[in-house]
Write a protein that holds these residues in place. Structure first.
Motif, PDB file in Angstrom:
ATOM      1  N   ASP A 148       0.842  -1.204   0.000  1.00 16.17           N
ATOM      2  CA  ASP A 148       0.000   0.000   0.000  1.00 16.17           C
ATOM      3  C   ASP A 148       0.874   1.249   0.000  1.00 16.17           C
ATOM      4  O   ASP A 148       0.616   2.213  -0.736  1.00 16.17           O
ATOM      5  CB  ASP A 148      -0.903   0.013   1.236  1.00 16.17           C
ATOM      6  CG  ASP A 148      -1.890  -1.137   1.262  1.00 16.17           C
ATOM      7  OD1 ASP A 148      -2.422  -1.467   0.194  1.00 16.17           O
ATOM      8  OD2 ASP A 148      -2.122  -1.694   2.349  1.00 16.17           O
ATOM      9  N   ILE A 149       1.891   1.233   0.844  1.00 13.80           N
ATOM     10  CA  ILE A 149       2.773   2.399   0.968  1.00 13.80           C
ATOM     11  C   ILE A 149       3.566   2.598  -0.316  1.00 13.80           C
ATOM     12  O   ILE A 149       3.721   3.719  -0.801  1.00 13.80           O
ATOM     13  CB  ILE A 149       3.712   2.222   2.180  1.00 13.80           C
ATOM     14  CG1 ILE A 149       2.893   2.059   3.458  1.00 13.80           C
ATOM     15  CG2 ILE A 149       4.656   3.422   2.300  1.00 13.80           C
ATOM     16  CD1 ILE A 149       3.709   1.646   4.667  1.00 13.80           C
ATOM     17  N   ARG A 150       4.074   1.492  -0.859  1.00 10.70           N
ATOM     18  CA  ARG A 150       4.826   1.595  -2.117  1.00 10.70           C
ATOM     19  C   ARG A 150       3.970   2.201  -3.224  1.00 10.70           C
ATOM     20  O   ARG A 150       4.399   3.124  -3.931  1.00 10.70           O
ATOM     21  CB  ARG A 150       5.306   0.207  -2.555  1.00 10.70           C
ATOM     22  CG  ARG A 150       6.025   0.203  -3.909  1.00 10.70           C
ATOM     23  CD  ARG A 150       6.055  -1.172  -4.515  1.00 10.70           C
ATOM     24  NE  ARG A 150       4.708  -1.690  -4.779  1.00 10.70           N
ATOM     25  CZ  ARG A 150       4.461  -2.927  -5.182  1.00 10.70           C
ATOM     26  NH1 ARG A 150       5.457  -3.782  -5.351  1.00 10.70           N
ATOM     27  NH2 ARG A 150       3.210  -3.326  -5.397  1.00 10.70           N
ATOM     28  N   ASP A 151       2.760   1.690  -3.394  1.00 12.26           N
ATOM     29  CA  ASP A 151       1.891   2.176  -4.470  1.00 12.26           C
ATOM     30  C   ASP A 151       1.511   3.642  -4.278  1.00 12.26           C
ATOM     31  O   ASP A 151       1.304   4.370  -5.249  1.00 12.26           O
ATOM     32  CB  ASP A 151       0.621   1.319  -4.545  1.00 12.26           C
ATOM     33  CG  ASP A 151       0.915  -0.124  -4.938  1.00 12.26           C
ATOM     34  OD1 ASP A 151       2.028  -0.385  -5.444  1.00 12.26           O
ATOM     35  OD2 ASP A 151       0.044  -0.989  -4.729  1.00 12.26           O
ATOM     36  N   THR A 152       1.444   4.062  -3.024  1.00  9.37           N
ATOM     37  CA  THR A 152       1.072   5.443  -2.726  1.00  9.37           C
ATOM     38  C   THR A 152       2.202   6.416  -3.039  1.00  9.37           C
ATOM     39  O   THR A 152       1.972   7.503  -3.582  1.00  9.37           O
ATOM     40  CB  THR A 152       0.676   5.572  -1.240  1.00  9.37           C
ATOM     41  OG1 THR A 152      -0.463   4.744  -0.988  1.00  9.37           O
ATOM     42  CG2 THR A 152       0.334   7.018  -0.883  1.00  9.37           C
ATOM     43  N   LEU A 153       3.437   6.024  -2.719  1.00 10.10           N
ATOM     44  CA  LEU A 153       4.568   6.949  -2.857  1.00 10.10           C
ATOM     45  C   LEU A 153       5.374   6.767  -4.134  1.00 10.10           C
ATOM     46  O   LEU A 153       6.219   7.610  -4.449  1.00 10.10           O
ATOM     47  CB  LEU A 153       5.494   6.811  -1.649  1.00 10.10           C
ATOM     48  CG  LEU A 153       4.925   7.319  -0.326  1.00 10.10           C
ATOM     49  CD1 LEU A 153       5.912   7.077   0.810  1.00 10.10           C
ATOM     50  CD2 LEU A 153       4.587   8.803  -0.414  1.00 10.10           C
ATOM     51  N   ALA A 154       5.127   5.698  -4.871  1.00 10.71           N
ATOM     52  CA  ALA A 154       5.894   5.454  -6.098  1.00 10.71           C
ATOM     53  C   ALA A 154       5.890   6.639  -7.071  1.00 10.71           C
ATOM     54  O   ALA A 154       6.937   6.954  -7.655  1.00 10.71           O
ATOM     55  CB  ALA A 154       5.370   4.191  -6.801  1.00 10.71           C
ATOM     56  N   PRO A 155       4.758   7.345  -7.254  1.00 11.58           N
ATOM     57  CA  PRO A 155       4.759   8.460  -8.219  1.00 11.58           C
ATOM     58  C   PRO A 155       5.709   9.593  -7.872  1.00 11.58           C
ATOM     59  O   PRO A 155       6.116  10.353  -8.759  1.00 11.58           O
ATOM     60  CB  PRO A 155       3.294   8.930  -8.203  1.00 11.58           C
ATOM     61  CG  PRO A 155       2.517   7.744  -7.753  1.00 11.58           C
ATOM     62  CD  PRO A 155       3.395   7.066  -6.749  1.00 11.58           C
ATOM     63  N   ILE A 156       6.061   9.754  -6.592  1.00  5.59           N
ATOM     64  CA  ILE A 156       6.930  10.882  -6.210  1.00  5.59           C
ATOM     65  C   ILE A 156       8.257  10.416  -5.622  1.00  5.59           C
ATOM     66  O   ILE A 156       9.077  11.249  -5.234  1.00  5.59           O
ATOM     67  CB  ILE A 156       6.221  11.809  -5.188  1.00  5.59           C
ATOM     68  CG1 ILE A 156       5.969  11.063  -3.873  1.00  5.59           C
ATOM     69  CG2 ILE A 156       4.951  12.387  -5.766  1.00  5.59           C
ATOM     70  CD1 ILE A 156       5.530  11.976  -2.733  1.00  5.59           C
ATOM     71  N   TRP A 157       8.484   9.113  -5.571  1.00  9.33           N
ATOM     72  CA  TRP A 157       9.654   8.579  -4.862  1.00  9.33           C
ATOM     73  C   TRP A 157      10.966   9.126  -5.420  1.00  9.33           C
ATOM     74  O   TRP A 157      11.902   9.436  -4.678  1.00  9.33           O
ATOM     75  CB  TRP A 157       9.651   7.061  -4.906  1.00  9.33           C
ATOM     76  CG  TRP A 157      10.720   6.423  -4.070  1.00  9.33           C
ATOM     77  CD1 TRP A 157      11.803   5.714  -4.498  1.00  9.33           C
ATOM     78  CD2 TRP A 157      10.810   6.455  -2.640  1.00  9.33           C
ATOM     79  NE1 TRP A 157      12.557   5.293  -3.436  1.00  9.33           N
ATOM     80  CE2 TRP A 157      11.963   5.731  -2.274  1.00  9.33           C
ATOM     81  CE3 TRP A 157      10.021   7.016  -1.641  1.00  9.33           C
ATOM     82  CZ2 TRP A 157      12.353   5.560  -0.954  1.00  9.33           C
ATOM     83  CZ3 TRP A 157      10.399   6.843  -0.313  1.00  9.33           C
ATOM     84  CH2 TRP A 157      11.554   6.125   0.015  1.00  9.33           C
ATOM     85  N   HIS A 158      11.061   9.268  -6.729  1.00  9.57           N
ATOM     86  CA  HIS A 158      12.286   9.775  -7.349  1.00  9.57           C
ATOM     87  C   HIS A 158      12.179  11.242  -7.744  1.00  9.57           C
ATOM     88  O   HIS A 158      13.140  12.000  -7.592  1.00  9.57           O
ATOM     89  CB  HIS A 158      12.639   8.932  -8.581  1.00  9.57           C
ATOM     90  CG  HIS A 158      12.925   7.498  -8.258  1.00  9.57           C
ATOM     91  ND1 HIS A 158      14.010   7.103  -7.514  1.00  9.57           N
ATOM     92  CD2 HIS A 158      12.239   6.364  -8.564  1.00  9.57           C
ATOM     93  CE1 HIS A 158      14.012   5.785  -7.379  1.00  9.57           C
ATOM     94  NE2 HIS A 158      12.933   5.316  -8.000  1.00  9.57           N
TER      95      HIS A 158
END
Length: 397
Positions: A148-158
Motif C-alpha cells: 500500500d505504501i509503495r503504491d502510494t509513494l511510487a509516483p513521487i519517490w524519485h
C-alpha cells in the motif's frame, strides 16, 4: 438434526409466496409483498420474547441463517440478550477500526509541543496530508502494508525525493503511535516499502548560497528601508533561520542580545534553555529602523495579519534576478568563518544555533560562547558594511 428443527428446504424457500415460514427453533423466513425476504429469529431471554433480524434472503442462504441462529441461541443460553450483545460487539468493532487519518491526527496532536509554533505552519503534517492520506486515509491502520505504501509513494519517490522521504518517515511515526495505542500494526511496513521502492535517484541539492565575498555589496544594496529589506539585513547580520526572525518579538530583545525561544530553534526541540543571539551595533540599528513597522509586538508583521511569509524574502531575491536564497546566507557566514577567520569550530557552529559534541560533552559544557560569538558577529557586521574594494584588507587582518 431433527426434522422438527430444519423444516424448510432450499427449494421451498426459493419458491415461497408472501407469508411467514417456520424452520423450527424460532427461525422464520418472512416473505414480503415487494418480493423481498428476510430471516428472523424469535427467542425468549430474561422472560421477554425478542425478534432478531438475521439478514436478507437470498444474500443469506438457508444454511447460513441456520448457523447464525445456532450462534445466537447459544448466546441466549448463557443468559445474555442476543440483540444487546450484537449491538455491543458492533460498537466494539467500530472502536477497533482505527483508520489512518484518525491515528495520524492523534499522533500529530501528541507531538505538537515538540514542534515549532505547535506545528501551526503545517510542515510536519503536510507530507501526510498531501501525499499519504488522500489514498490511505480511510484504510484501517492495521491493514496497511508495504505494498500500500509503495503504491502510494511510487509516483513521487524519485521526482520529489525529499518530500517522499518526509512522508514515509512521518508515516513510520504514525505507525509507531498506533502500536503504542495497542493496535496491531506492522512496524516494519515503511522499511519494507523503502526496499520495494528502491534507492532514490534524486540528488540532494544544497540551498543556493551567495559567496561571502559578494555579501557586502548585496547587503549595502538593501537601502530602501522597506520591511522586507530590513528583514533580509537582519537575517544576514544574525545568520539565523528565517522562522525565528519572522516571529521576532520585541520582548525577546534585551540590549545587545536577542533571545530566541527554544521551541523556535530547529534541531533544539526539547531544549530546556533558549538560544541567545548577540546583536552587533549594525543589527541593533536595523532593529531600531524596523520598530516603526512593529505590530502586536512583532518586528516583521505581515501586510494584513500575523508575520511576513517565509516566501517574502525569497520573492524579493527573485525580483533581483538572484538564484541564491535567504537561507543560503547561513552558508555564506559559515564559509567566511572557515576561510577568512580563525574562529574555533564550536564557536562558529554555535553562531548558527547548531549543537556540537556528544551528549556527554554537552552535559558538561554549559557555555554558549556568547562573548566569543559577539566578537565574531561584530566582525561579520563590519564585513557587511565594508567597501568591496577594502575586502582584501579585511581578509588579511
Amino acid at each position: 438434526m431433527s426434522r422438527a428443527i430444519n423444516r424448510l428446504s432450499a427449494s421451498a424457500v426459493k419458491s415461497a409466496s408472501v407469508g411467514k415460514y417456520a424452520d423450527g427453533g424460532g427461525l422464520w423466513l418472512v416473505k414480503r409483498e415487494d418480493g423481498g425476504a428476510q430471516w428472523v429469529l424469535r427467542i425468549t431471554t430474561h422472560g421477554r420474547r425478542r425478534e432478531m433480524g438475521l439478514g436478507a434472503y437470498p444474500d443469506r442462504t438457508l444454511k447460513e441463517a441456520r448457523e447464525v441462529a445456532d450462534h445466537w441461541r447459544a448466546v441466549a443460553r448463557q443468559g445474555l440478550d442476543p440483540i444487546k450483545e450484537r449491538e455491543r460487539q458492533r460498537r466494539e468493532a467500530a472502536r477497533n477500526v482505527h483508520i489512518l487519518v484518525d491515528v495520524a491526527q492523534d499522533a500529530f496532536e501528541s507531538r505538537k509541543a515538540e514542534l515549532k509554533g505547535d506545528g501551526k505552519a503545517g510542515r510536519w503534517f503536510s507530507p501526510l496530508e498531501i501525499h499519504i492520506l488522500p489514498k490511505l486515509g480511510k484504510v484501517p491502520v492495521a491493514e496497511i502494508d508495504q505494498k500500500d505504501i509503495r503504491d502510494t509513494l511510487a509516483p513521487i519517490w524519485h521526482d520529489k525525493a525529499d518530500t517522499a522521504r518526509k512522508a514515509i518517515n512521518r508515516l513510520g511515526i504514525v505507525m509507531r503511535h498506533a502500536a503504542a495505542l495497542g493496535l496491531e500494526v506492522d512496524l516494519q511496513a515503511t522499511e519494507k516499502a523503502k526496499a520495494l521502492l528502491g534507492k532514490q535517484r534524486h540528488t540532494v541539492r544544497n540551498v543556493p548560497a551567495m559567496n561571502w565575498r559578494d555579501v557586502p555589496a548585496f547587503y549595502q544594496s538593501l537601502d530602501s528601508g522597506s520591511l522586507t529589506e530590513l528583514a533580509l539585513r537582519l537575517l544576514i547580520l544574525t545568520a539565523v533561520r528565517s522562522y525565528p526572525l519572522r516571529f521576532m518579538h520585541l520582548n525577546q530583545i534585551d540590549g545587545d542580545v536577542w533571545t530566541i525561544p527554544a521551541a523556535a530553534m530547529k534541531g533544539r526541540l526539547g531544549a530546556t534553555s533558549d538560544f541567545r543571539v548577540p546583536l552587533s551595533a549594525e543589527a541593533q540599528n536595523v532593529i531600531a529602523e524596523a520598530r516603526k513597522f512593529a505590530r502586536d509586538g512583532y518586528l516583521f508583521p505581515g501586510a494584513k495579519r500575523g508575520v511576513i511569509s517565509d516566501m517574502t524574502m525569497t520573492a524579493f531575491m527573485n525580483r533581483r534576478g538572484l538564484s541564491e536564497r535567504p537561507h543560503g546566507f547561513r552558508s555564506s557566514f559559515r564559509d567566511w568563518t572557515a576561510e577568512a577567520t580563525n574562529t574555533p569550530h564550536d564557536v562558529a557552529e554555535t553562531c548558527l544555533g547548531h549543537t556540537t559534541g556528544s551528549g556527554v560533552e554537552r552535559a558538561y559544557r554549559r557555555t554558549d560562547f556568547l562573548e566569543q560569538r559577539k566578537v565574531v558577529m561584530d566582525r561579520w557586521a563590519s564585513l557587511c558594511l565594508r567597501d568591496a574594494r577594502n575586502l582584501a584588507i579585511l581578509n588579511a587582518q
